[in-house]
Write a protein that holds these residues in place. Sequence first.
Motif, PDB file in Angstrom:
ATOM      1  N   THR A  95       0.840  -1.202   0.000  1.00  0.00           N
ATOM      2  CA  THR A  95       0.000   0.000   0.000  1.00  0.00           C
ATOM      3  C   THR A  95       0.872   1.247   0.000  1.00  0.00           C
ATOM      4  O   THR A  95       1.955   1.270   0.591  1.00  0.00           O
ATOM      5  CB  THR A  95      -0.938   0.026   1.210  1.00  0.00           C
ATOM      6  N   ASN A  96       0.356   2.289  -0.642  1.00  0.00           N
ATOM      7  CA  ASN A  96       1.111   3.524  -0.806  1.00  0.00           C
ATOM      8  C   ASN A  96       0.208   4.744  -0.657  1.00  0.00           C
ATOM      9  O   ASN A  96      -1.028   4.641  -0.713  1.00  0.00           O
ATOM     10  CB  ASN A  96       1.741   3.584  -2.208  1.00  0.00           C
ATOM     11  N   LEU A  97       0.842   5.871  -0.530  1.00  0.00           N
ATOM     12  CA  LEU A  97       0.175   7.139  -0.788  1.00  0.00           C
ATOM     13  C   LEU A  97       0.170   7.280  -2.309  1.00  0.00           C
ATOM     14  O   LEU A  97       1.196   7.599  -2.914  1.00  0.00           O
ATOM     15  CB  LEU A  97       0.929   8.288  -0.127  1.00  0.00           C
ATOM     16  N   GLY A  98      -0.967   6.986  -2.928  1.00  0.00           N
ATOM     17  CA  GLY A  98      -1.029   6.906  -4.382  1.00  0.00           C
ATOM     18  C   GLY A  98      -1.316   5.481  -4.806  1.00  0.00           C
ATOM     19  O   GLY A  98      -1.919   4.706  -4.066  1.00  0.00           O
ATOM     20  N   SER A  99      -0.866   5.101  -5.981  1.00  0.00           N
ATOM     21  CA  SER A  99      -1.154   3.780  -6.523  1.00  0.00           C
ATOM     22  C   SER A  99      -0.482   2.676  -5.716  1.00  0.00           C
ATOM     23  O   SER A  99       0.709   2.761  -5.378  1.00  0.00           O
ATOM     24  CB  SER A  99      -0.676   3.711  -7.980  1.00  0.00           C
ATOM     25  N   GLY A 144      -5.568   7.290  -3.833  1.00  0.00           N
ATOM     26  CA  GLY A 144      -5.778   7.950  -2.552  1.00  0.00           C
ATOM     27  C   GLY A 144      -4.683   7.570  -1.584  1.00  0.00           C
ATOM     28  O   GLY A 144      -3.530   7.379  -1.971  1.00  0.00           O
ATOM     29  N   TRP A 145      -5.039   7.437  -0.311  1.00  0.00           N
ATOM     30  CA  TRP A 145      -4.049   7.096   0.715  1.00  0.00           C
ATOM     31  C   TRP A 145      -4.441   5.749   1.329  1.00  0.00           C
ATOM     32  O   TRP A 145      -5.213   5.674   2.265  1.00  0.00           O
ATOM     33  CB  TRP A 145      -3.982   8.178   1.775  1.00  0.00           C
ATOM     34  N   SER A 146      -3.909   4.674   0.764  1.00  0.00           N
ATOM     35  CA  SER A 146      -4.126   3.333   1.297  1.00  0.00           C
ATOM     36  C   SER A 146      -3.122   3.065   2.414  1.00  0.00           C
ATOM     37  O   SER A 146      -1.979   3.512   2.353  1.00  0.00           O
ATOM     38  CB  SER A 146      -3.970   2.281   0.197  1.00  0.00           C
ATOM     39  N   VAL A 147      -3.549   2.316   3.404  1.00  0.00           N
ATOM     40  CA  VAL A 147      -2.680   2.078   4.561  1.00  0.00           C
ATOM     41  C   VAL A 147      -2.610   0.586   4.881  1.00  0.00           C
ATOM     42  O   VAL A 147      -1.644  -0.084   4.594  1.00  0.00           O
ATOM     43  CB  VAL A 147      -3.164   2.901   5.778  1.00  0.00           C
ATOM     44  N   GLY A 148      -3.656   0.039   5.492  1.00  0.00           N
ATOM     45  CA  GLY A 148      -3.654  -1.386   5.815  1.00  0.00           C
ATOM     46  C   GLY A 148      -4.235  -2.217   4.682  1.00  0.00           C
ATOM     47  O   GLY A 148      -4.994  -1.728   3.846  1.00  0.00           O
TER      48      GLY A 148
END
Length: 570
Positions: free
Chosen positions: A146-150, A175-179
């Motif tokens: 996961t990233n900030l972005g793709s 968007g801002w994916s995290v977990g």
Amino acid sequence: MDRRDFLRAVSGSLAYPVLAAAAAATPTVFRDVTAQSRIGFVHRSSRTSQKYLPESMSGGVAMLDYDGDGWLDLFFVNGAALRDPMRPTDVPDKSDPAFWNRLYRNNRDGTFTDVTEKAGLQGHSYGMGVAVGDYDNDGFPDLYVTNLGSNILYHNNRDGTFSDVTQTAGVALGGWSVGACFVDFDRDGRLDLMVTRYLDWDFSKNVPCGDSRPGYRAYCHPDLFAPVSHALFRNNGDGTFTDVSKAAGIAAHPGKGLGVAINDFNQNGWPDIVVANDSFPQQLFRNNGDGTFTESGFDLGMAYDADGKTFAGMGVDFADYDDDGWPDIFINALARQRYALFRNQGGKAFDYASGSTGLGAISLTHSGWGARFFDYDNDGHKDLFVAQGHVMDNIEMTQPWLRYKEPPLLLRNLQGRFTDVSSTAGEAFQRPIAARGAAFGDLNNDGFIDVVISCNDGPPLLLMNRGNSHHWLAVELSGVKSNRDGIGGRIQLVSPAGKRQFAYVSTAGSYLSASDKRVHFGLGAENSVRLLEVIWPSGLVQRFENLPADRAVLVKEGATGLVHVEKAEQ
């Protein structure tokens, strides 16, 4: 013949070599082996004077056997270079090798070798977390970063390399994916993908927080930004995924999601999903068994703390800590909020148990990230480990009684109450770090669980469990009709004295991290197991009786016997 060829050859037979000698009777303690491991990774947040939120949130770590040799390897997620300030056309830059994500192969002698370039896992954009699962059922674990972005889906090519198949698979998101975690939510034998997203935030939306005095600018509170929807991707079985977030009812319940974990809270056979939200109600997505979910955190009593307040949910675990047959939920928080323990009341509701278990008093001044219930001393009871550190790197200027860097926390489970044993757990438990992700598994195959912590803007911490004389059993599943990893499988162990333990197969939980898929049971002084029962996601039930301890076994779905998994030759 490698380990996987061996398992294929003998998976239908029962093989029990002579019992391995029990671990030497030494005090249970963790040794810091970071220096000896030859892991040169350093997480780089690229801190700026702008206090961009992602700087404080990354990164995750995974334990996985990427090459199938029977030994756990390590994958670390890194940040990226940021300008100070970021211009409208700027994107995070990961081209400098200092910002690459890193894969380290286990050399089976306590050291690791950096194989990132050969594997093709350098990554792109500002990295956050990692999920591990064999989404194509070929016997080798794949990675989702996961990233900030793709985001990135890496397919394991089974030759030590990975291919970026994100665009073909259709799981880039944005968007801002995290977990993230792999879960077979529809029980069709293929692993699907759940992704949590944090805030409606990008560099253009960053605003000054704190005050203007030098050193007092702060990372903004999440209350200043809107929640965003999480995402659920269904595996189509042909290398592609379909975004079913709306159809499944996930998108209708946005959050400020960080950690994510799975279990079957009401034991109806369908995996449920817990999302740890930051300063937002905690969420439990109840699986309806028809491809849809109902968000039930409030109805089940686990959306808020005992005072009806939100808290900074970051790390999470979803496991049966008291072995009553019903999985409980742990979600940590920031200092002055107390870590939350929600005890399962027979699959009907959850009770806030932080006070009655001693957890609330212990955690009052702590801030937690990666966490897990696991039996660190193999006495048959699940203990609790929390990697710690405040989110504000200047917290001591505004609240001098708190600390930005904190030592890890180790809590021993004594008949359902937790006791802080950090002071006797090893030197590393006295040394403050800026911990974030944490992964758990048996790195040296000695039957005791080890811990790896990823630290924000610094080197990781590898904690090797020295073990003791207690016995153990490790169980790995190999699905046939169910997904190959057996994720979503429920396991019950009964000791000769009648003590029961329960576990759920998953690599998810903690914070931005993925742990060993093998299930670990401590047995204390008992050197055998009366009953091992596996309930597969397919519904098949397998039972094995009178098993010797101190070994790892493989259960193949539908096979009549177990396979004793030998350690690879060093």
